[in-house]
Design a protein around this motif. Structure first.
Motif, PDB file in Angstrom:
ATOM      1  N   CYS A  98       0.828  -1.216   0.000  1.00 29.47           N
ATOM      2  CA  CYS A  98       0.000   0.000   0.000  1.00 29.47           C
ATOM      3  C   CYS A  98       0.860   1.262   0.000  1.00 29.47           C
ATOM      4  CB  CYS A  98      -0.874  -0.030   1.247  1.00 29.47           C
ATOM      5  SG  CYS A  98      -1.838   1.460   1.475  1.00 29.47           S
ATOM      6  N   TYR A  99       0.508   2.203  -0.853  1.00 28.68           N
ATOM      7  CA  TYR A  99       1.237   3.475  -0.898  1.00 28.68           C
ATOM      8  C   TYR A  99       1.045   4.288   0.380  1.00 28.68           C
ATOM      9  CZ  TYR A  99       2.196   2.870  -5.912  1.00 28.68           C
ATOM     10  OH  TYR A  99       2.636   2.424  -7.132  1.00 28.68           O
ATOM     11  N   CYS A 147      -4.913   0.063   2.389  1.00 28.34           N
ATOM     12  CA  CYS A 147      -5.996   1.058   2.457  1.00 28.34           C
ATOM     13  C   CYS A 147      -7.150   0.667   1.537  1.00 28.34           C
ATOM     14  CB  CYS A 147      -5.476   2.448   2.094  1.00 28.34           C
ATOM     15  SG  CYS A 147      -5.133   2.667   0.313  1.00 28.34           S
ATOM     16  N   CYS A 176      -5.598   2.964  -2.887  1.00 25.44           N
ATOM     17  CA  CYS A 176      -4.516   3.496  -3.719  1.00 25.44           C
ATOM     18  C   CYS A 176      -4.306   2.550  -4.915  1.00 25.44           C
ATOM     19  CB  CYS A 176      -3.244   3.659  -2.892  1.00 25.44           C
ATOM     20  SG  CYS A 176      -2.449   2.111  -2.432  1.00 25.44           S
ATOM     21  N   CYS A 198      -3.056  -0.923  -3.930  1.00 25.85           N
ATOM     22  CA  CYS A 198      -4.045  -1.759  -3.224  1.00 25.85           C
ATOM     23  C   CYS A 198      -5.108  -2.272  -4.182  1.00 25.85           C
ATOM     24  CB  CYS A 198      -4.739  -0.958  -2.120  1.00 25.85           C
ATOM     25  SG  CYS A 198      -3.744  -0.812  -0.636  1.00 25.85           S
TER      26      CYS A 198
END
Ligand code: ZN
Length: 222
Positions: free
Chosen positions: A187-188, A196, A199, A202
């Motif tokens: 995930c960023y 999250c 993003c 994801c």
């Protein structure tokens, strides 16, 4: 290859963790190298360290923060939004030449510890179009590194032609689906596991997992 030594370019994400698990089946001795380029989330490095510890492989961090003196991007700068590339543009997380530099440094490290094999999780299929993740580039660099260092390196790219669903299938074949699902960070926004959910990273991860699980349930092959 069972009697040889390998270095895995390792970030603690889904792809490189799957590569690490593959390498552990293929090679006698496996070491990891992780690049610190000032990731927005230092968690990424801690996550990589934990996975390496758990799998009992050596963990080596190389300081690559100097790449931030060259260009600005969303992975290292909080004031740049994470955006998928539109209309053929590269995404805002792109660091020009990053993979080229990382693989070259990994090769120098590999030589230093007597490893001939270098494993990277780059993928041409559904990655975001980074030119230095493409197969022809990796093959070209392999030749260049061998000439530059008078070595017989073999760069392995086990995920090169897999899409995200097939990468999950690969992890499952390595008996590590849950391990990869729960322990890796892609995930960023720095959230481990399922992340999250929103993003670009994801979204790709989730779509791939759902596609794989559906095909597995339905008995269809990907
Ligand atoms: Zn995310």
């Amino acid at each position: 290859m069972k009697n040889e030594k390998a270095v895995v370019v390792f970030s603690g994400g889904q792809d490189s963790t799957t590569c690490l698990l593959w390498a552990l089946e293929q090679f006698k001795e496996v070491a990891t190298v992780t690049f610190d380029y000032g990731q927005r989330h230092y968690d990424e490095i801690e996550c990589a360290r934990k996975i390496a510890d758990e799998l009992g492989v050596s963990f080596h961090i190389l300081d690559m923060k100097l790449i931030n003196q060259l260009s600005a991007n969303a992975l290292t700068r909080h004031d740049i939004e994470v955006k998928a590339g539109e209309n053929g543009e590269l995404p805002s997380t792109f660091v020009p030449g990053r993979n080229h530099l990382f693989l070259s440094f990994a090769a120098v490290y590999a030589q230093a510890i007597g490893a001939r094999h270098i494993i990277t999780g780059v993928c041409e299929t559904d990655f975001s179009g980074y030119p230095d993740c493409r197969d022809n580039f990796v093959k070209s660099l392999n030749v260049t590194l061998n000439l530059a260092m008078d070595e017989q390196f073999v760069i392995h790219t086990p995920l090169m032609w897999l899409n995200k669903a097939e990468t999950w299938k690969f992890a499952d074949q390595l008996n590590a689906l849950d391990f990869v699902k729960e322990k890796t960070l892609t995930c960023y926004h720095g959230i481990r596991g399922d992340g999250c959910g929103e993003c670009p990273s994801c979204v790709l991860r989730k779509q791939g997992l759902n596609t794989y699980l559906e095909s597995k349930q339905g008995g269809a092959s990907l």
